[in-house]
Design a protein around this motif. Structure first.
Motif, PDB file in Angstrom:
ATOM      1  N   PHE A  16       0.809  -1.040  -0.026  1.00 57.23           N
ATOM      2  CA  PHE A  16       0.061   0.181  -0.071  1.00 57.23           C
ATOM      3  C   PHE A  16       0.979   1.313  -0.028  1.00 57.23           C
ATOM      4  CE2 PHE A  16      -2.543  -3.300   2.007  1.00 57.23           C
ATOM      5  CZ  PHE A  16      -3.757  -3.235   1.202  1.00 57.23           C
ATOM      6  N   SER A  17       0.654   2.125  -0.887  1.00 60.18           N
ATOM      7  CA  SER A  17       1.323   3.565  -1.203  1.00 60.18           C
ATOM      8  C   SER A  17       0.972   4.393   0.122  1.00 60.18           C
ATOM      9  CB  SER A  17       1.010   3.974  -2.311  1.00 60.18           C
ATOM     10  OG  SER A  17      -0.341   4.437  -2.571  1.00 60.18           O
ATOM     11  N   GLN A  18       1.538   5.594   0.140  1.00 68.73           N
ATOM     12  CA  GLN A  18       1.096   6.404   1.139  1.00 68.73           C
ATOM     13  C   GLN A  18      -0.212   6.923   0.962  1.00 68.73           C
ATOM     14  OE1 GLN A  18       4.526   9.051   0.527  1.00 68.73           O
ATOM     15  NE2 GLN A  18       5.529   8.388   2.385  1.00 68.73           N
ATOM     16  N   LYS A  19      -0.593   7.314  -0.086  1.00 72.99           N
ATOM     17  CA  LYS A  19      -1.771   7.677  -0.515  1.00 72.99           C
ATOM     18  C   LYS A  19      -3.153   6.536  -0.286  1.00 72.99           C
ATOM     19  CE  LYS A  19      -4.805   9.240  -4.421  1.00 72.99           C
ATOM     20  NZ  LYS A  19      -5.896   8.204  -4.490  1.00 72.99           N
ATOM     21  N   GLU A  20      -2.740   5.422  -0.529  1.00 74.21           N
ATOM     22  CA  GLU A  20      -3.432   4.285  -0.387  1.00 74.21           C
ATOM     23  C   GLU A  20      -3.731   4.068   1.329  1.00 74.21           C
ATOM     24  OE1 GLU A  20      -3.058   1.619  -4.150  1.00 74.21           O
ATOM     25  OE2 GLU A  20      -1.253   1.356  -2.439  1.00 74.21           O
ATOM     26  N   MET A  21      -2.462   4.373   1.902  1.00 74.77           N
ATOM     27  CA  MET A  21      -2.755   4.159   3.359  1.00 74.77           C
ATOM     28  C   MET A  21      -3.520   5.267   4.196  1.00 74.77           C
ATOM     29  SD  MET A  21      -1.540   1.473   4.653  1.00 74.77           S
ATOM     30  CE  MET A  21      -2.035   1.857   6.283  1.00 74.77           C
ATOM     31  N   ALA A  22      -3.571   6.388   3.533  1.00 72.96           N
ATOM     32  CA  ALA A  22      -4.428   7.666   3.956  1.00 72.96           C
ATOM     33  C   ALA A  22      -5.655   7.207   3.726  1.00 72.96           C
ATOM     34  CB  ALA A  22      -3.871   8.848   3.248  1.00 72.96           C
ATOM     35  N   GLU A  23      -5.859   6.556   2.708  1.00 73.62           N
ATOM     36  CA  GLU A  23      -7.511   6.080   2.337  1.00 73.62           C
ATOM     37  C   GLU A  23      -7.815   5.135   3.362  1.00 73.62           C
ATOM     38  OE1 GLU A  23      -7.465   7.261  -2.333  1.00 73.62           O
ATOM     39  OE2 GLU A  23      -6.793   5.227  -1.917  1.00 73.62           O
ATOM     40  N   ARG A  24      -6.819   4.033   3.593  1.00 70.42           N
ATOM     41  CA  ARG A  24      -7.374   2.961   4.304  1.00 70.42           C
ATOM     42  C   ARG A  24      -7.524   3.359   5.680  1.00 70.42           C
ATOM     43  NH1 ARG A  24      -6.195  -2.361   2.915  1.00 70.42           N
ATOM     44  NH2 ARG A  24      -5.546  -2.809   5.007  1.00 70.42           N
ATOM     45  N   VAL A 362     -14.755  -0.977  -2.761  1.00 71.33           N
ATOM     46  CA  VAL A 362     -16.075  -0.241  -3.001  1.00 71.33           C
ATOM     47  C   VAL A 362     -15.956   1.274  -3.246  1.00 71.33           C
ATOM     48  CG1 VAL A 362     -18.366   0.434  -2.302  1.00 71.33           C
ATOM     49  CG2 VAL A 362     -17.280  -2.067  -2.214  1.00 71.33           C
ATOM     50  N   LEU A 363     -15.247   1.884  -2.059  1.00 74.05           N
ATOM     51  CA  LEU A 363     -14.882   3.393  -1.984  1.00 74.05           C
ATOM     52  C   LEU A 363     -14.252   3.923  -3.342  1.00 74.05           C
ATOM     53  CD1 LEU A 363     -14.209   3.842   1.623  1.00 74.05           C
ATOM     54  CD2 LEU A 363     -16.278   4.727   0.507  1.00 74.05           C
ATOM     55  N   LYS A 364     -13.138   3.030  -3.526  1.00 71.69           N
ATOM     56  CA  LYS A 364     -12.241   3.397  -4.736  1.00 71.69           C
ATOM     57  C   LYS A 364     -13.189   3.189  -6.178  1.00 71.69           C
ATOM     58  CE  LYS A 364      -8.381   4.129  -4.860  1.00 71.69           C
ATOM     59  NZ  LYS A 364      -7.544   5.393  -4.696  1.00 71.69           N
ATOM     60  N   GLY A 365     -13.999   2.232  -6.317  1.00 68.65           N
ATOM     61  CA  GLY A 365     -14.935   2.127  -7.325  1.00 68.65           C
ATOM     62  C   GLY A 365     -15.891   3.080  -7.592  1.00 68.65           C
ATOM     63  N   LEU A 366     -16.408   3.611  -6.525  1.00 66.37           N
ATOM     64  CA  LEU A 366     -17.452   4.519  -6.434  1.00 66.37           C
ATOM     65  C   LEU A 366     -16.873   6.090  -6.474  1.00 66.37           C
ATOM     66  CD1 LEU A 366     -20.063   2.756  -4.443  1.00 66.37           C
ATOM     67  CD2 LEU A 366     -20.071   3.116  -6.738  1.00 66.37           C
ATOM     68  N   ASP A 367     -15.438   6.096  -6.284  1.00 69.99           N
ATOM     69  CA  ASP A 367     -14.770   7.483  -5.975  1.00 69.99           C
ATOM     70  C   ASP A 367     -15.456   8.266  -4.830  1.00 69.99           C
ATOM     71  OD1 ASP A 367     -13.075   9.315  -6.961  1.00 69.99           O
ATOM     72  OD2 ASP A 367     -14.334  10.392  -8.104  1.00 69.99           O
ATOM     73  N   LYS A 368     -15.293   7.404  -3.836  1.00 73.69           N
ATOM     74  CA  LYS A 368     -15.983   8.275  -2.637  1.00 73.69           C
ATOM     75  C   LYS A 368     -15.076   8.582  -1.634  1.00 73.69           C
ATOM     76  CE  LYS A 368     -20.760   7.356  -3.191  1.00 73.69           C
ATOM     77  NZ  LYS A 368     -21.520   8.245  -2.877  1.00 73.69           N
ATOM     78  N   PHE A 369     -13.970   8.410  -1.971  1.00 73.62           N
ATOM     79  CA  PHE A 369     -12.850   8.913  -0.794  1.00 73.62           C
ATOM     80  C   PHE A 369     -12.822  10.419  -0.946  1.00 73.62           C
ATOM     81  CE2 PHE A 369     -10.825   4.596  -1.283  1.00 73.62           C
ATOM     82  CZ  PHE A 369     -10.851   4.152   0.174  1.00 73.62           C
ATOM     83  N   GLN A 371     -11.056  13.965  -1.049  1.00 74.24           N
ATOM     84  CA  GLN A 371      -9.870  14.550  -1.865  1.00 74.24           C
ATOM     85  C   GLN A 371      -8.675  14.930  -1.171  1.00 74.24           C
ATOM     86  OE1 GLN A 371     -10.117  13.842  -5.298  1.00 74.24           O
ATOM     87  NE2 GLN A 371     -11.821  12.953  -4.586  1.00 74.24           N
ATOM     88  N   ASP A 372      -8.985  15.017   0.122  1.00 73.93           N
ATOM     89  CA  ASP A 372      -7.861  15.803   0.984  1.00 73.93           C
ATOM     90  C   ASP A 372      -7.367  14.857   2.182  1.00 73.93           C
ATOM     91  OD1 ASP A 372     -10.120  15.683   2.583  1.00 73.93           O
ATOM     92  OD2 ASP A 372      -9.966  17.816   3.633  1.00 73.93           O
TER      93      ASP A 372
END
Length: 469
Positions: A16-24, A362-369, A371-372
């Motif tokens: 998991f990248s830094q961006k992915e970890m922020a999302e997780r 699901v959140l990634k597929g629906l673009d629900k994360f 932006q910040d």
């Protein structure tokens, strides 16, 4: 010369990248915050459990998916391999694995939780409400939405038989997915109803085979489920009793009323099932509480829902995303005697598990994360020379103590390289300070998106904060 090894990771696992970890972490923080508002507190258990703790708790299919860990040292030293020989070069692999493996990676968080409760029963108060957010491992075939290593977010209460606990789990599901912006369907059934179904179709001893088959209905369809039940020894007449139940439609009240008639001797067999009737009573009470509580997400009785784990004894739950094609993203149920296998009988519990990895998809597929989420630094201090580096270090410390993420570029190098670094990381402000600023006690800060630039006194922390925040 030794060949260079190509870096890789095992199938079914991910970096998991830094961006992915922020999302997780956004998912974990959301779930954790909801758990806490219902009075649940966090514990952790080891990644490794004794195999004696894990084996036999998930059914034969679950046992096959356990990752076993070889004993340390030479695991095969002194092992009587011939004792595991069946004939010729054929071995009983299960018997052999138990001789060389005493531990395994946890398959879920529920069985370790039951072990924890029994082991620490004199230190905790009942009803005991806990949550865990930790990885689990399953030796499954990797595919979309299914991983060998994945996180579960479990919430359980043990030591109470009240249906209020089931209601709270539905409320937790409702609040978590509402906050994440995901529309879901919460499916609910009761294992007592499935036991009753086995009784009225004339095969009470086949309840496990029936539930294992029914649990696959979404994957293989009704026809294949019926074929599997016939292969397991059910008669065509028994399957004909089960089939219409799996296709029942209508409101919760209508489904309960129809099933009550069947369980009360209204099926072709004429058999009455007290167990099935108790399960329907529990469903009726639970849906009454759900109606009173007011749930925003969609909730329904699904009589084909089986949840193929052997330890469930009452209500069972499964949650599906409505707008994204993926398997269940949350599931659980009531277990009446899971702690009994560890020496503490009669301790009923109920829990539910959020599949963080599938929720992520699901959140990634629906673009629900949001932006910040990246959480990048607000300010980069450029490195000009040794004197200016020492000059800005106290200011960087002061800003960090105010909770502002700032970076000091570590190398004294060309400014273009430092500007490029800020651009790649999305850092919005840069501070460039040379000998003139050091001599006058000033700090220069530039907004990289607007080009606006201001000079501040080194001690004007409030002015700097107003500019960069």
């Amino acid at each position: 010369m030794a060949s260079v090894q190509k870096p890789s990771i095992p199938k079914g696992t991910r970096d998991f990248s830094q961006k992915e970890m922020a999302e997780r972490n956004y998912i974990f923080d959301t779930i954790r915050s909801v758990f806490v508002t219902f009075g649940y507190r966090q514990i952790e258990t080891p990644a490794l459990e004794n195999l004696s703790t894990l084996l036999g708790k998930y059914g034969d299919e679950g046992d096959k998916l356990l990752f076993k860990v070889l004993n340390s040292g030479d695991a095969f030293s002194g092992v009587g391999i011939d004792e595991c020989r069946i004939e010729g070069d054929t071995f009983n692999s299960k018997a052999l694995s138990l001789k060389v493996s005493e531990k395994g990676l946890r398959y879920d968080l529920t069985v370790p939780f039951a072990r924890f409760v029994v082991q620490h029963q004199n230190e905790i108060s009942f009803p005991f409400k806990r949550f865990q957010i930790q990885p689990v491992w399953r030796a499954d075939r990797p595919q979309k939405g299914r991983y060998r290593e994945f996180y579960q977010c479990d919430v359980d209460v043990i030591g109470s038989v009240s249906q209020v606990n089931e209601l709270e789990l539905v409320q937790i599901v409702d609040r978590v997915f509402s906050r994440l912006g995901i529309d879901v369907l919460v499916k609910i059934n009761n294992r007592k109803v499935l036991t009753g179904l086995a009784e009225i179709c004339g095969f009470p001893d086949k309840v496990v085979d029936i539930t294992v088959a029914i649990d696959k209905i979404d994957k293989i369809g009704l026809e294949k489920v019926e074929e599997e039940m016939l292969e397991k020894g059910l008669s065509k007449e028994a399957v004909s009793v089960i089939e219409p139940v799996l296709q029942l439609s209508g409101s919760a009240e209508e489904k309960i009323a129809l099933m009550r008639g069947l369980m009360n001797g209204g099926s072709a067999s004429g058999v009455i099932s007290p167990t099935g009737l108790r399960g329907l009573d529990e469903l009726e009470e639970l849906f009454g509480l759900i109606d009173a509580a007011g749930i925003s997400q969609k909730v329904e009785i699904d009589l084909s829902l089986a949840r193929g784990l052997n330890y469930y004894t009452g209500a069972i739950f499964e949650v599906k995303a409505l707008d994204f094609p993926i398997g269940s993203i949350c599931g659980g149920g009531r277990y009446d005697n899971l702690t009994g296998i560890f020496g503490l009988p009669g301790m009923s519990g109920v829990g539910i598990s959020f599949g963080a990895d599938r929720i992520y998809d699901v959140l990634k597929g629906l673009d629900k994360f949001p932006q910040d989420l990246a959480g990048t630094s607000r300010l980069l201090f450029a490195s000009m020379d040794a004197a200016s580096l020492r000059y800005i270090l106290p200011l960087a410390k002061a800003l960090r103590e105010k909770g502002v993420p700032v970076e000091v570029y570590p190398d004294i190098t060309k400014l273009k390289k430092q500007f490029d670094y800020a651009d790649r990381k999305g850092i919005p402000f840069i501070s460039i300070n040379g000998s003139d600023e050091v001599a006058t006690g000033k700090i220069n800060i530039k907004n990289l998106s607007t080009g606006a630039q201001e000079a501040f006194s080194k001690d004007d922390i409030d002015g700097i904060l107003n500019f960069i925040l």
